[in-house]
Design an enzyme around this catalytic site. Sequence first.
Site, PDB file in Angstrom:
ATOM      1  N   ASP A 125       0.807  -1.225   0.000  1.00 43.59           N
ATOM      2  CA  ASP A 125       0.000   0.000   0.000  1.00 43.59           C
ATOM      3  C   ASP A 125       0.839   1.273   0.000  1.00 43.59           C
ATOM      4  O   ASP A 125       0.472   2.267  -0.609  1.00 43.59           O
ATOM      5  CB  ASP A 125      -0.981  -0.015   1.176  1.00 43.59           C
ATOM      6  CG  ASP A 125      -2.134  -0.972   0.920  1.00 43.59           C
ATOM      7  OD1 ASP A 125      -2.447  -1.204  -0.264  1.00 43.59           O
ATOM      8  OD2 ASP A 125      -2.717  -1.486   1.890  1.00 43.59           O
ATOM      9  N   SER A 177      -6.062  -8.428  10.310  1.00 47.34           N
ATOM     10  CA  SER A 177      -6.003  -7.116   9.670  1.00 47.34           C
ATOM     11  C   SER A 177      -6.926  -7.175   8.467  1.00 47.34           C
ATOM     12  O   SER A 177      -6.799  -8.053   7.613  1.00 47.34           O
ATOM     13  CB  SER A 177      -4.566  -6.823   9.237  1.00 47.34           C
ATOM     14  OG  SER A 177      -4.588  -5.869   8.207  1.00 47.34           O
TER      15      SER A 177
HETATM   16  N1  ARG Z   1      -2.559  -8.141  -0.152  1.00 42.50           N
HETATM   17  C1  ARG Z   1      -3.512  -7.209  -0.626  1.00 42.50           C
HETATM   18  C2  ARG Z   1      -2.891  -6.174  -1.508  1.00 42.50           C
HETATM   19  O1  ARG Z   1      -1.721  -5.962  -1.442  1.00 42.50           O
HETATM   20  C3  ARG Z   1      -4.309  -6.567   0.493  1.00 42.50           C
HETATM   21  C4  ARG Z   1      -3.525  -5.668   1.413  1.00 42.50           C
HETATM   22  C5  ARG Z   1      -4.301  -5.220   2.645  1.00 42.50           C
HETATM   23  N2  ARG Z   1      -4.687  -6.339   3.437  1.00 42.50           N
HETATM   24  C6  ARG Z   1      -5.180  -6.315   4.666  1.00 42.50           C
HETATM   25  N3  ARG Z   1      -5.618  -7.458   5.123  1.00 42.50           N
HETATM   26  N4  ARG Z   1      -5.270  -5.244   5.383  1.00 42.50           N
HETATM   27  O2  ARG Z   1      -3.581  -5.568  -2.300  1.00 42.50           O
END
Ligand code: ARG
Length: 402
Positions: A125, A177
């Site tokens: 992210d 999460s």
């Molecule tokens: N792995 C996914 C991505 O990179 C989701 C990331 C956020 N995941 C989370 N469980 N908060 O797009």
Amino acid sequence: MAKKREKVVLAYSGGLDTSVILKWLQEEKDLDVITYSSQLGEVENKNLKKKALSCGAIKAYEENVEKEFAEDYVLPALKAGAIYEGKYLLATALGRPLIAKRMIDIARKEKAAYISHGCTGKGNDQLRFEYTAAALAPELKVIAPLREWDLHSREEEIDYAKKLGVKVPVTKKNPYSIDKNLWGIAIECGILEDPWCSPPEDVYVMTKNPLNAPNRVEKVTIDIKDGVPVAVNGKKMNLVDLINKLNKIGGKNGVGRVDLIENRTVGIKSREIYELPAGVILYTAMQEMERLVLDKETSRFKKTVSDKYSTLIYEGRWFSDLKIYLDSFIESTMKYMTGTVMIGLYKGNVSVMKRRSPYSLYSKEYATYTSEDKFSQDAAGGYIEIESLPLKLQGRRKKRLK
Ligand code: ARG
């Protein structure tokens, strides 16, 4: 006269990390904080505005951007057939560039010099926020507190928060999460970090256990017009309603659960559970329509494009030139993408039952084995003779090899 403080726009979710960051930016960086909170789907009203202001933000923005998310982010990805590593329909990855873009709009309006986010240094992210900023606002500086502060655990963060009088969010500690938007949900951490642990039932939010789903096939028809899904079971709806509707129908039938060991951009392999009921149904319907209307060469070429496109999204390059150039190609392949697909949902499975299009390239007079057949079978002999010549030459050479 005191110098006016510079401003920062912070992506604010109201959780522990971003609540502590809100204070940290004021204390450690001496900045005025403007918070930005957005909903990319249905969520309960968290009143983040009030919360942010009570924590010292000088201004707080909160908005629902699900329409823009559906039309300008989810739809292009759907048209592209974007699916990361064959399984992930990119829900989180599609949301981040939109959030970052809105923060940039606000930073410009408020004359802020910085934007800030609560992403860790290990995930994808951070890239999505920062590449968006690089592409759209190269003059803006980014602050990523989680990469630079000395707080290394939840407990340390809570102590720091208490010391500075920040109200620690009183959510009960979820062992996972979670990131949720209109297009789907991503769930990680806790016992899911063990790839040999199959997900307990309590991780799932949107989907019913397939074992407990109805004992009969639920048929769903999807109408597609120029590459846009426009109706479910004959009922026209806008894209947001259509996705919500399919999330419900799919969820009820246990459709859309994905368990994936994925390659993060930073090199880590991580395990994520996704629920993408509408996504899986729509992806299946669009793929099927392509089988009917795209010619063989385009269809094969498009697979390469889909693959590249999904990596660009996953890695945060939504606003790169290449992504935009690929959009033109993808849009041109949508010219004949009009028709209807009937999908069958049954205990977590999705199957195609029927398909039709006024622009179908399927031609029964060539495909049939009946007396209606128009195909010149006799011409196939000449075709094979010429096409097989290289193989004949290779075959002869093999005999010469000692
Ligand atoms: N792995 C996914 C991505 O990179 C989701 C990331 C956020 N995941 C989370 N469980 N908060 O797009």
